[in-house]
Scaffold this motif. Structure first.
Motif, PDB file in Angstrom:
ATOM      1  N   THR A 121     110.522  74.023  55.901  1.00 12.81           N
ATOM      2  CA  THR A 121     110.895  73.186  54.753  1.00 12.81           C
ATOM      3  C   THR A 121     110.583  73.874  53.425  1.00 12.81           C
ATOM      4  O   THR A 121     111.279  73.695  52.439  1.00 12.81           O
ATOM      5  N   ARG A 122     109.548  74.647  53.379  1.00  7.18           N
ATOM      6  CA  ARG A 122     109.144  75.447  52.217  1.00  7.18           C
ATOM      7  C   ARG A 122     109.199  74.680  50.891  1.00  7.18           C
ATOM      8  O   ARG A 122     109.996  74.984  50.010  1.00  7.18           O
ATOM      9  N   PRO A 123     108.302  73.707  50.727  1.00  8.51           N
ATOM     10  CA  PRO A 123     108.273  72.948  49.467  1.00  8.51           C
ATOM     11  C   PRO A 123     107.769  73.800  48.290  1.00  8.51           C
ATOM     12  O   PRO A 123     107.231  74.888  48.499  1.00  8.51           O
ATOM     13  N   VAL A 124     107.968  73.288  47.056  1.00 10.67           N
ATOM     14  CA  VAL A 124     107.453  74.004  45.874  1.00 10.67           C
ATOM     15  C   VAL A 124     106.438  73.129  45.117  1.00 10.67           C
ATOM     16  O   VAL A 124     106.183  73.338  43.939  1.00 10.67           O
ATOM     17  N   ASP A 125     105.863  72.140  45.819  1.00 12.65           N
ATOM     18  CA  ASP A 125     104.936  71.206  45.181  1.00 12.65           C
ATOM     19  C   ASP A 125     103.749  71.908  44.514  1.00 12.65           C
ATOM     20  O   ASP A 125     103.306  71.508  43.439  1.00 12.65           O
ATOM     21  N   LEU A 126     103.264  72.994  45.134  1.00 16.07           N
ATOM     22  CA  LEU A 126     102.073  73.654  44.579  1.00 16.07           C
ATOM     23  C   LEU A 126     102.403  74.387  43.275  1.00 16.07           C
ATOM     24  O   LEU A 126     101.572  74.472  42.374  1.00 16.07           O
ATOM     25  N   HIS A 127     103.640  74.903  43.170  1.00 15.78           N
ATOM     26  CA  HIS A 127     104.086  75.521  41.905  1.00 15.78           C
ATOM     27  C   HIS A 127     104.039  74.462  40.798  1.00 15.78           C
ATOM     28  O   HIS A 127     103.518  74.685  39.706  1.00 15.78           O
ATOM     29  N   VAL A 162      97.068  78.888  50.342  1.00 19.52           N
ATOM     30  CA  VAL A 162      97.378  80.197  49.748  1.00 19.52           C
ATOM     31  C   VAL A 162      98.893  80.371  49.707  1.00 19.52           C
ATOM     32  O   VAL A 162      99.568  80.233  50.729  1.00 19.52           O
ATOM     33  N   THR A 163      99.428  80.615  48.529  1.00 20.07           N
ATOM     34  CA  THR A 163     100.875  80.748  48.394  1.00 20.07           C
ATOM     35  C   THR A 163     101.230  81.912  47.465  1.00 20.07           C
ATOM     36  O   THR A 163     100.693  82.015  46.354  1.00 20.07           O
ATOM     37  N   VAL A 164     102.131  82.748  47.941  1.00 27.14           N
ATOM     38  CA  VAL A 164     102.458  83.985  47.241  1.00 27.14           C
ATOM     39  C   VAL A 164     103.234  83.703  45.947  1.00 27.14           C
ATOM     40  O   VAL A 164     102.789  84.042  44.846  1.00 27.14           O
ATOM     41  N   THR A 165     104.407  83.076  46.067  1.00 34.38           N
ATOM     42  CA  THR A 165     105.233  82.927  44.852  1.00 34.38           C
ATOM     43  C   THR A 165     104.630  81.914  43.866  1.00 34.38           C
ATOM     44  O   THR A 165     104.818  82.067  42.663  1.00 34.38           O
ATOM     45  N   ALA A 166     103.881  80.922  44.364  1.00 32.72           N
ATOM     46  CA  ALA A 166     103.250  80.004  43.402  1.00 32.72           C
ATOM     47  C   ALA A 166     102.171  80.753  42.621  1.00 32.72           C
ATOM     48  O   ALA A 166     102.035  80.571  41.408  1.00 32.72           O
ATOM     49  N   THR A 305     103.332  87.397  58.287  1.00 33.73           N
ATOM     50  CA  THR A 305     104.371  86.609  58.962  1.00 33.73           C
ATOM     51  C   THR A 305     105.710  87.342  58.927  1.00 33.73           C
ATOM     52  O   THR A 305     106.530  87.198  59.839  1.00 33.73           O
ATOM     53  N   ASP A 306     105.918  88.176  57.891  1.00 30.82           N
ATOM     54  CA  ASP A 306     107.192  88.897  57.779  1.00 30.82           C
ATOM     55  C   ASP A 306     107.347  89.985  58.852  1.00 30.82           C
ATOM     56  O   ASP A 306     108.404  90.617  58.926  1.00 30.82           O
ATOM     57  N   MET A 307     106.310  90.220  59.679  1.00 32.37           N
ATOM     58  CA  MET A 307     106.420  91.178  60.796  1.00 32.37           C
ATOM     59  C   MET A 307     106.333  90.482  62.146  1.00 32.37           C
ATOM     60  O   MET A 307     106.343  91.139  63.188  1.00 32.37           O
ATOM     61  N   ASN A 327     101.209  81.239  61.866  1.00 35.48           N
ATOM     62  CA  ASN A 327     100.384  80.286  61.118  1.00 35.48           C
ATOM     63  C   ASN A 327     100.883  79.994  59.705  1.00 35.48           C
ATOM     64  O   ASN A 327     100.267  79.194  58.997  1.00 35.48           O
ATOM     65  N   ILE A 328     101.954  80.647  59.268  1.00 34.46           N
ATOM     66  CA  ILE A 328     102.389  80.455  57.873  1.00 34.46           C
ATOM     67  C   ILE A 328     103.594  79.506  57.773  1.00 34.46           C
ATOM     68  O   ILE A 328     103.581  78.568  56.985  1.00 34.46           O
ATOM     69  N   PHE A 329     104.631  79.760  58.552  1.00 28.92           N
ATOM     70  CA  PHE A 329     105.839  78.917  58.482  1.00 28.92           C
ATOM     71  C   PHE A 329     106.023  78.174  59.800  1.00 28.92           C
ATOM     72  O   PHE A 329     105.885  78.757  60.876  1.00 28.92           O
TER      73      PHE A 329
HETATM   74  C1  UD1 Z   1     106.469  84.846  50.136  1.00 35.46           C
HETATM   75  C2  UD1 Z   1     107.378  86.014  50.481  1.00 35.46           C
HETATM   76  C3  UD1 Z   1     107.849  85.929  51.931  1.00 35.46           C
HETATM   77  C4  UD1 Z   1     106.653  85.757  52.872  1.00 35.46           C
HETATM   78  C5  UD1 Z   1     105.726  84.637  52.407  1.00 35.46           C
HETATM   79  C6  UD1 Z   1     104.440  84.572  53.198  1.00 35.46           C
HETATM   80  C7  UD1 Z   1     108.430  86.592  48.385  1.00 35.46           C
HETATM   81  C8  UD1 Z   1     109.675  86.593  47.561  1.00 35.46           C
HETATM   82  N1  UD1 Z   1     108.511  85.994  49.577  1.00 35.46           N
HETATM   83  O1  UD1 Z   1     107.262  83.651  50.279  1.00 35.46           O
HETATM   84  O2  UD1 Z   1     108.546  87.121  52.240  1.00 35.46           O
HETATM   85  O3  UD1 Z   1     107.110  85.450  54.158  1.00 35.46           O
HETATM   86  O4  UD1 Z   1     105.371  84.815  51.023  1.00 35.46           O
HETATM   87  O5  UD1 Z   1     103.769  85.785  53.139  1.00 35.46           O
HETATM   88  O6  UD1 Z   1     107.422  87.159  48.007  1.00 35.46           O
HETATM   89  N2  UD1 Z   1     103.901  76.085  50.509  1.00 35.46           N
HETATM   90  C9  UD1 Z   1     103.791  74.745  50.215  1.00 35.46           C
HETATM   91  N3  UD1 Z   1     103.997  74.360  48.917  1.00 35.46           N
HETATM   92  C10 UD1 Z   1     104.313  75.241  47.929  1.00 35.46           C
HETATM   93  C11 UD1 Z   1     104.427  76.619  48.249  1.00 35.46           C
HETATM   94  C12 UD1 Z   1     104.214  77.010  49.558  1.00 35.46           C
HETATM   95  O7  UD1 Z   1     103.514  73.917  51.076  1.00 35.46           O
HETATM   96  O8  UD1 Z   1     104.491  74.824  46.764  1.00 35.46           O
HETATM   97  C13 UD1 Z   1     103.704  76.520  51.919  1.00 35.46           C
HETATM   98  C14 UD1 Z   1     104.970  77.158  52.529  1.00 35.46           C
HETATM   99  O9  UD1 Z   1     105.857  76.188  53.025  1.00 35.46           O
HETATM  100  C15 UD1 Z   1     104.382  78.042  53.599  1.00 35.46           C
HETATM  101  C16 UD1 Z   1     103.061  78.506  52.970  1.00 35.46           C
HETATM  102  O10 UD1 Z   1     102.763  77.575  51.932  1.00 35.46           O
HETATM  103  O11 UD1 Z   1     104.128  77.297  54.750  1.00 35.46           O
HETATM  104  C17 UD1 Z   1     103.077  79.887  52.387  1.00 35.46           C
HETATM  105  O12 UD1 Z   1     104.267  80.055  51.638  1.00 35.46           O
HETATM  106  P1  UD1 Z   1     104.354  81.037  50.385  1.00 35.46           P
HETATM  107  O13 UD1 Z   1     103.242  82.023  50.413  1.00 35.46           O
HETATM  108  O14 UD1 Z   1     104.516  80.222  49.151  1.00 35.46           O
HETATM  109  O15 UD1 Z   1     105.726  81.788  50.695  1.00 35.46           O
HETATM  110  P2  UD1 Z   1     106.736  82.285  49.629  1.00 35.46           P
HETATM  111  O16 UD1 Z   1     105.992  82.597  48.371  1.00 35.46           O
HETATM  112  O17 UD1 Z   1     107.909  81.374  49.555  1.00 35.46           O
END
Ligand code: UD1
Length: 419
Positions: A121-127, A162-166, A305-307, A327-329
């Motif tokens: 589902t990959r939400p953006v709530d944390l951003h 822990v979230t990468v893009t946020a 997770t990307d591997m 454990n991530i997605f």
């Molecule tokens: C980034 C990478 C992607 C990688 C992922 C995990 C980029 C462009 N993409 O994706 O290749 O697979 O990190 O290493 O760098 N989550 C929430 N709420 C949010 C944000 C995330 O619940 O607001 C959850 C996600 O659904 C997921 C987990 O947190 O289960 C980690 O996701 P996140 O690190 O944010 O992945 P991306 O940044 O989208």
């Protein structure tokens, strides 16, 4: 639509040069919005995600010049349309990275909600929550995020996950905010460090780079920059697995082994000889069959997770039983039914793939579903006996530069054909 046709069973040998990192290039391209002048980015990969990012920036008023295959001149310093449209955002979730820079530079932004995707589902709530803590007002309606602020103000942020893009979005918002922002439980991925190093070169004041606590002291403005992005550790690792799965030996140049410990340790565990020399990594399987290994994905510096999908393909032909836990997605298993169609003995139990290694896979007609799942099908096709046809190659083009050319140069029998 393009397909890949692979005649498998040929061990890969030779040497290739890795591309620049996709996951570094994307946030840095979005960071160009923060600068009051153009940026020149070197070592960028030629990928459809890069073209999508450039199209998105252009739709908002940016200009760019392709200076060479891997060098981009981008001027996003004067945007006149502060909207990231659904049609572009839907093709690339990382488009959410416009939000932080636009709020920081222009005080408002309208960005389409990215929606779910094949791996979850990959939400953006944390951003959104963290941006609100920096004094942004956020409203979500009609599928769009409407964000505005009368001035971002530094704050103490804690990410409950822990979230990468946020982490990247908040860093980019905070660099122009008033006062100090502390990000606690920040993601530590090397691509975030690359973004921070680039931002500091543009005049930002970021410390704690690469650690769980990042501190950002807001500055008045950022200037243009020339920067070279780091190499793509996921691309490199995928080619190393390609050599391992075919019993071959390859060298990947332009690598940074320092950020690949978890993957390199697993490759040693499967029985590969790994040699590291300056900026190159060599793998030699000496024709041996890989040994099955257990893996649990996690945030950096744990196994990426990307591997996961690529190592699942490797385990499929390895000697012994293994388990891989994601454990991530929550839904990153679209490759499993396709690998089973190629003869793999895989059972999904919750978020764990239980695998009994088979001696060989057989070629089949399979469907790519997302970027890394597609890579795992290519790897399986390289190892399989007979012909494998992979549909929907556009997923691969998002993250692997000229994949069939690189594999061909290593001796693979692989062709891209049009329907
Ligand atoms: C980034 C990478 C992607 C990688 C992922 C995990 C980029 C462009 N993409 O994706 O290749 O697979 O990190 O290493 O760098 N989550 C929430 N709420 C949010 C944000 C995330 O619940 O607001 C959850 C996600 O659904 C997921 C987990 O947190 O289960 C980690 O996701 P996140 O690190 O944010 O992945 P991306 O940044 O989208």
């Amino acid at each position: 639509m393009y397909k890949l046709v692979i005649h498998g069973g040929k061990p890969l040998h030779g040497s290739i040069k890795s591309a620049g990192s996709k996951n570094s290039s994307l946030p840095i391209l979005f960071a160009s919005i923060l600068a009051d002048g153009p940026i020149t980015l070197n070592n960028t990969p030629q990928l459809s995600d890069i073209s999508t990012t450039l199209r998105l920036l252009m739709s908002m008023g940016a200009d760019f010049i392709l200076e060479s295959d891997s060098s981009l001149f981008v001027d996003s310093s004067k945007l006149d349309n502060l909207v990231a449209d659904y049609n572009l955002v839907k093709t690339m979730r990382a488009s959410i990275l416009v939000l932080g820079p636009m709020l920081a530079r222009y005080g408002k932004s309208k960005v389409s909600l990215p929606g779910g995707c094949a791996i979850g589902t990959r939400p953006v709530d944390l951003h959104l929550k963290a941006l609100e803590e920096l004094n942004a007002k956020i409203e979500v309606k009609n599928g769009y995020i409407y964000a505005q602020t009368d001035g971002l103000i530094g704050s103490d942020i804690y990410f409950e996950r822990v979230t990468v893009t946020a982490t990247e979005n908040i860093i980019m918002a905070a660099v122009l905010a008033k006062g100090i922002t502390t990000i606690n439980n920040a993601a530590q991925e090397p691509e975030i460090s690359d973004l921070c190093n680039c931002l500091n070169k543009m005049g930002a004041k970021i410390s704690g780079i690469g650690s769980l606590i990042i501190t950002i002291e807001g500055v008045e403005k950022l200037h243009g920059v020339q920067y070279s992005v780091c190499s793509d550790r996921i691309e490199i690792a995928t080619y190393l697995v390609a050599a391992a799965i075919t019993g071959g030996s390859i060298t990947v140049k332009n690598a940074n082994p320092q950020v690949m410990h978890s993957v390199l340790r697993k490759l040693v565990e499967i029985g590969a000889d790994i040699k590291i020399e300056n900026e190159s990594i060599s793998l030699d399987m000496k024709g041996r069959r890989p040994k099955a290994i257990n893996i649990k994905t996690g945030t950096y510096p744990n196994f990426p997770t990307d591997m996961q999908a690529q190592f699942t393909a490797l385990n499929a032909i390895a000697e012994g039983r293994s388990s891989i836990t994601e454990n991530i997605f929550e839904n990153r298993f679209m490759h499993i039914p396709e690998l089973i169609r190629m003869g793999a003995d895989l059972v999904l139990e919750g978020n764990t793939v239980v695998c009994k290694g088979v001696k060989s896979l057989t070629g089949a007609h399979v469907m790519a579903t997302d970027l890394r799942a597609s890579a795992s099908l290519v790897l399986a096709g390289l190892a399989a006996t007979g012909k494998t046809v992979i549909e929907r190659v556009y997923h691969l083009d998002r993250g692997y530069e000229t994949i069939e050319e690189k594999l061909k140069s290593l001796g693979a029998d692989i062709e891209r054909v049009q329907d």
